[in-house]
Scaffold this active site. Structure first.
Site, PDB file in Angstrom:
ATOM      1  N   LYS A   9       0.831  -1.206   0.000  1.00 16.95           N
ATOM      2  CA  LYS A   9       0.000   0.000   0.000  1.00 16.95           C
ATOM      3  C   LYS A   9       0.869   1.261   0.000  1.00 16.95           C
ATOM      4  CE  LYS A   9      -3.800  -2.105   2.612  1.00 16.95           C
ATOM      5  NZ  LYS A   9      -4.705  -1.886   3.759  1.00 16.95           N
ATOM      6  N   TYR A  49     -13.131  -3.151  -2.391  1.00 16.48           N
ATOM      7  CA  TYR A  49     -13.572  -2.965  -1.004  1.00 16.48           C
ATOM      8  C   TYR A  49     -15.099  -2.854  -0.923  1.00 16.48           C
ATOM      9  CZ  TYR A  49      -8.732  -2.121   0.555  1.00 16.48           C
ATOM     10  OH  TYR A  49      -7.404  -2.238   0.877  1.00 16.48           O
ATOM     11  N   THR A  91      -5.078  -7.252  10.627  1.00 20.73           N
ATOM     12  CA  THR A  91      -5.366  -5.927  10.044  1.00 20.73           C
ATOM     13  C   THR A  91      -4.794  -4.779  10.877  1.00 20.73           C
ATOM     14  OG1 THR A  91      -7.405  -6.800   9.096  1.00 20.73           O
ATOM     15  CG2 THR A  91      -7.252  -4.418   9.283  1.00 20.73           C
ATOM     16  N   ARG A 102       3.166  -6.095   9.338  1.00 22.60           N
ATOM     17  CA  ARG A 102       2.326  -5.007   9.846  1.00 22.60           C
ATOM     18  C   ARG A 102       2.833  -4.476  11.184  1.00 22.60           C
ATOM     19  NH1 ARG A 102      -3.417  -7.436   7.653  1.00 22.60           N
ATOM     20  NH2 ARG A 102      -3.530  -6.164   5.775  1.00 22.60           N
ATOM     21  N   ASN A 112      -1.577   0.051   7.299  1.00 21.24           N
ATOM     22  CA  ASN A 112      -1.112  -1.294   7.686  1.00 21.24           C
ATOM     23  C   ASN A 112      -0.274  -1.960   6.592  1.00 21.24           C
ATOM     24  OD1 ASN A 112      -3.187  -1.922   5.943  1.00 21.24           O
ATOM     25  ND2 ASN A 112      -4.315  -3.237   7.354  1.00 21.24           N
ATOM     26  N   HIS A 115      -1.913  -5.249   1.724  1.00 21.52           N
ATOM     27  CA  HIS A 115      -3.178  -5.971   1.597  1.00 21.52           C
ATOM     28  C   HIS A 115      -2.834  -7.399   1.239  1.00 21.52           C
ATOM     29  CE1 HIS A 115      -7.109  -7.276   0.174  1.00 21.52           C
ATOM     30  NE2 HIS A 115      -6.419  -7.874  -0.794  1.00 21.52           N
ATOM     31  N   GLU A 126      -9.352 -11.028  -7.045  1.00 21.57           N
ATOM     32  CA  GLU A 126      -8.369  -9.935  -7.025  1.00 21.57           C
ATOM     33  C   GLU A 126      -7.350 -10.080  -8.170  1.00 21.57           C
ATOM     34  OE1 GLU A 126      -8.810  -9.371  -2.201  1.00 21.57           O
ATOM     35  OE2 GLU A 126      -6.882 -10.023  -3.011  1.00 21.57           O
TER      36      GLU A 126
HETATM   37  P1  CMP Z   1      -7.122  -4.651   4.419  1.00 22.70           P
HETATM   38  O1  CMP Z   1      -7.442  -5.801   5.311  1.00 22.70           O
HETATM   39  O2  CMP Z   1      -6.067  -4.755   3.439  1.00 22.70           O
HETATM   40  O3  CMP Z   1      -8.456  -4.231   3.645  1.00 22.70           O
HETATM   41  C1  CMP Z   1      -9.404  -3.396   4.219  1.00 22.70           C
HETATM   42  C2  CMP Z   1      -8.722  -2.219   4.798  1.00 22.70           C
HETATM   43  O4  CMP Z   1      -9.551  -1.280   5.419  1.00 22.70           O
HETATM   44  C3  CMP Z   1      -7.814  -2.716   5.928  1.00 22.70           C
HETATM   45  O5  CMP Z   1      -6.747  -3.409   5.377  1.00 22.70           O
HETATM   46  C4  CMP Z   1      -7.471  -1.420   6.608  1.00 22.70           C
HETATM   47  O6  CMP Z   1      -6.432  -0.726   5.959  1.00 22.70           O
HETATM   48  C5  CMP Z   1      -8.772  -0.640   6.428  1.00 22.70           C
HETATM   49  N1  CMP Z   1      -9.574  -0.673   7.657  1.00 22.70           N
HETATM   50  C6  CMP Z   1     -10.191  -1.731   8.198  1.00 22.70           C
HETATM   51  N2  CMP Z   1     -10.850  -1.363   9.319  1.00 22.70           N
HETATM   52  C7  CMP Z   1     -10.626  -0.038   9.472  1.00 22.70           C
HETATM   53  C8  CMP Z   1     -11.036   0.931  10.435  1.00 22.70           C
HETATM   54  N3  CMP Z   1     -11.822   0.585  11.460  1.00 22.70           N
HETATM   55  N4  CMP Z   1     -10.610   2.189  10.277  1.00 22.70           N
HETATM   56  C9  CMP Z   1      -9.836   2.540   9.235  1.00 22.70           C
HETATM   57  N5  CMP Z   1      -9.414   1.669   8.282  1.00 22.70           N
HETATM   58  C10 CMP Z   1      -9.796   0.403   8.408  1.00 22.70           C
END
Ligand code: CMP
Length: 137
Positions: A9, A49, A91, A102, A112, A115, A126
Site C-alpha cells: 500500500k 472494497y 489488520t 504489519r 497497515n 493488503h 483480485e
Molecule cells: P485490508 O485488510 O487490506 O483491507 C481493508 C482495509 O480497510 C484494511 O486493510 C485497513 O487498511 C482498512 N480498515 C479496516 N478497518 C478499518 C477501520 N476501522 N478504520 C480505518 N481503516 C480500516
C-alpha cells in the site's frame, strides 16, 4: 498450488520497504508469478472494497489507496493464503506480533502497509481485477 495477491500500500511505498517485504515472502518459499506497479482508481476500489463501501472509513481508505501507485503481486505456493496471512499479521498493526510486516512497518488500520487476500475465492477475484491471464508466468 495456491495463489494469493499482495498489494504494498502507499504507506509501505513511502517507507521504501518494498524490497524487504518481498524478501520475507521469498524466504518463506513463495514464488512470484507476477509483480507490477499499479495506480488504483476509485472504480477498482469500489469493487475491491465493496464489503467496506458503507463503512465510515471508506472515503479515507480510498483516498489513501490512490495516493501513490502500489506494488501488486501474485504469490504462489502450498498454503499461500495462510502463509501470507502469517507473514503480514492481522489488520491492526497494534495487535500484530513482532516479526510480522504489519507490526514492523505499520502504524494503525489505515496504515497497515500491505493488503493480502482473505481466501482462495477472494484471491481469484483480485487476480482478475489486476492481472490479465497471459501476465501470470
Ligand atoms: P485490508 O485488510 O487490506 O483491507 C481493508 C482495509 O480497510 C484494511 O486493510 C485497513 O487498511 C482498512 N480498515 C479496516 N478497518 C478499518 C477501520 N476501522 N478504520 C480505518 N481503516 C480500516
Amino acid at each position: 498450488m495456491e495463489q494469493t495477491v499482495v498489494l504494498i500500500k502507499p504507506d509501505g511505498m513511502e517507507k521504501h520497504v518494498v524490497g524487504q517485504i518481498i524478501d520475507r515472502f521469498e524466504r518463506a518459499g513463495l514464488v512470484i508469478k507476477n509483480l507490477k506497479l499499479v495506480q488504483l482508481t476509485q472504480e477498482i476500489l469500489d469493487v475491491w472494497y465493496a464489503h467496506h463501501k458503507d463503512k465510515p472509513f471508506f472515503p479515507e481508505l480510498s483516498a489513501q489507496m490512490m495516493s501513490t501507485s502500489v506494488v501488486a503481486m501474485v504469490l504462489e505456493g502450498d498454503g499461500a493464503i495462510q502463509k501470507v496471512f502469517d507473514i503480514c499479521g492481522p489488520t491492526d498493526p497494534q495487535e500484530a506480533v513482532a516479526g510480522t510486516i504489519r507490526k514492523d512497518y505499520g502504524v494503525d488500520k489505515p496504515h497497515n502497509v500491505v493488503h493480502r487476500s482473505d481466501s482462495v475465492e477472494a484471491a481469484q477475484k483480485e487476480i482478475g481485477w489486476i492481472f490479465k491471464p497471459e501476465e501470470l508466468y
